[in-house]
Write a protein that holds these residues in place. Structure first.
Motif: not given
Length: 415
Positions: A118-120, A123, A129, A136-139, A141, A189, A207
């Motif tokens: 889970d990217p959030v 971290r 990061d 980016q890690l947020d990509s 999804t 990504q 993900n």
């Protein structure tokens, strides 16, 4: 300025007279040898400190301090994470699912450990990061089936951000037409570079929900929890205590099982190399003995005159101890200054040399990092300088004692 007689004469003897340049040369070589020993010891200890620091912060910042894994897929990982975080030693918790397999692209194949995150939450427990080269890690999804890989794996596969590659799982699907390997297309990504060949070459991030679908799990099911401890040395016992508290259906694993041997090897090598280098410093320091023995033989007439003028054996002994100590202090001081400058710049110097000759001294395929780190620590400098000064002082005792035993009548017999 007032100076005691033995200090005045001892410092004067350090500067050899014109008639005996050989003694002066021997004193100079003793000083240079001691300085080189101090330089080498400071630089090598700084490099070993650098490896130790990079192992703790970089490599162990990427791999889990500890994990809690269940016998079955964990459905409500949030409530389990809340129980785990009741332990005061735990700083953060994040869910994960892992799956080994192969990545293929255009005929190229690379083994991979696919780590679903889970990217959030990731971290909180990882420093990934800090090492992103692209993307980016947020990509990552849900439903995108994106993947982030290391630059070494990207180079081996010949892919970049936006390219498609295929993940082949070590399982087969049974169909009416026969058995076929389970495969899934992923989109690159992002690309990261940690500097550790093991991570840059064989770790892939995706993900959680995407890998759960490949495992035929529910979207919210995970394999386990990754734990970050405030003190990574608390991880082995802390993880075991947490697993015991959660029950028999959970078990713990910590970093000492995956990278503990490497870390212990670094610590042991630092101690052994430090001891060996200390012997080099000792050899250089005890060259002062030969220097002072020659000086004593050269100054027998002076010693006899001083004795007839009323100098005591203790004064004579102090004169030559001062001379040897001056050689040790100057050599140690020069070595400390040069060693500190070298330790602060050795990483940049080796990097420049690698670029100049086009050869990599630390290959990521062999070593756990691909560059030469250096971390100068004040306590190491003080320890090295203190040891050199003590050895230099001890080396003065025998020649000074021998000078104090000189008999004036015998020394002046042939003068």
């Amino acid at each position: 300025m007032f100076r005691p007689l033995f200090v005045f004469i001892g410092t004067r003897y350090t500067r050899a007279k014109r008639r005996n340049h050989f003694v002066s040369f021997i004193s100079l070589t003793s000083m240079i040898g001691l300085a080189l020993g101090v330089v080498v010891m400071i630089v090598v200890l700084s490099v070993m400190n650098g490896f130790d620091h990079e192992m703790r912060t970089r490599v162990l910042g990427m791999v889990p301090h500890a994990t809690i894994v269940g016998d079955q897929p964990i459905t409500d990982w949030q409530s389990l994470a809340a129980k785990v975080q009741q332990n005061p030693k735990v700083e953060a918790v994040a869910p994960f699912t892992q799956m080994q397999g192969l990545l293929t692209h255009d005929g190229n194949v690379q083994k991979v450990l696919l780590n679903a995150i889970d990217p959030v939450q990731e971290r909180k427990v990882s420093i990934i990061d800090h090492f992103m080269l692209e993307g980016q890690l947020d990509s990552l999804t849900p439903g995108s089936f994106g993947i982030i890989i290391g630059d070494k794996a990207a180079k081996a596969l010949g892919v970049g951000v936006g390219d498609k590659l295929t993940f082949v799982a070590p399982e087969v699907s049974v169909t009416p037409a026969g058995m076929f390997p389970r495969m899934k297309r992923f989109t690159v990504q992002g690309i990261f570079h940690v500097g550790a060949g093991e991570i840059d070459g064989y770790l892939g991030l995706t993900n959680l929900q995407d890998l759960a679908r490949m495992q035929r799990w529910k979207p919210d099911q995970v394999q386990g929890l990754r734990l970050k401890f405030g003190d990574l040395f608390e991880a082995p016992r802390g993880a075991w205590e947490i697993a015991q508290h959660l029950g028999d259906s959970y078990y713990a694993r910590d970093w000492t099982r995956t990278h503990g041997n490497l870390y212990q090897a670094i610590r042991m090598e630092k101690a052994m190399i430090g001891l060996l280098l200390l012997l080099i410093v000792a050899v250089a320091a005890f060259n002062i003995i030969s220097t002072l023995v020659m000086v004593v033989n050269d100054k027998k007439g002076d010693i006899a005159i001083l004795r007839t003028l009323g100098a005591t054996p203790g004064t004579i002994m102090a004169i030559f101890m001062v001379q040897g100590t001056v050689i040790g202090v100057v050599g140690t001081a020069i070595g400390a200054v040069v060693g500190i400058l070298a330790a602060l710049n050795v990483s940049a110097a080796i990097s420049a040399l690698e670029g100049l000759i086009g050869h990599k001294f630390l290959n990521a395929d062999v070593y756990f990092i691909d560059y030469l780190p250096s971390q100068l620590q004040v306590q190491d400098v003080l320890m090295v300088c203190g040891a050199a000064l003590v050895l230099s002082f001890l080396a003065t005792l025998y020649p000074a004692w021998r000078a104090a035993r000189t008999q004036p009548a015998q020394a002046l017999r042939y003068e």
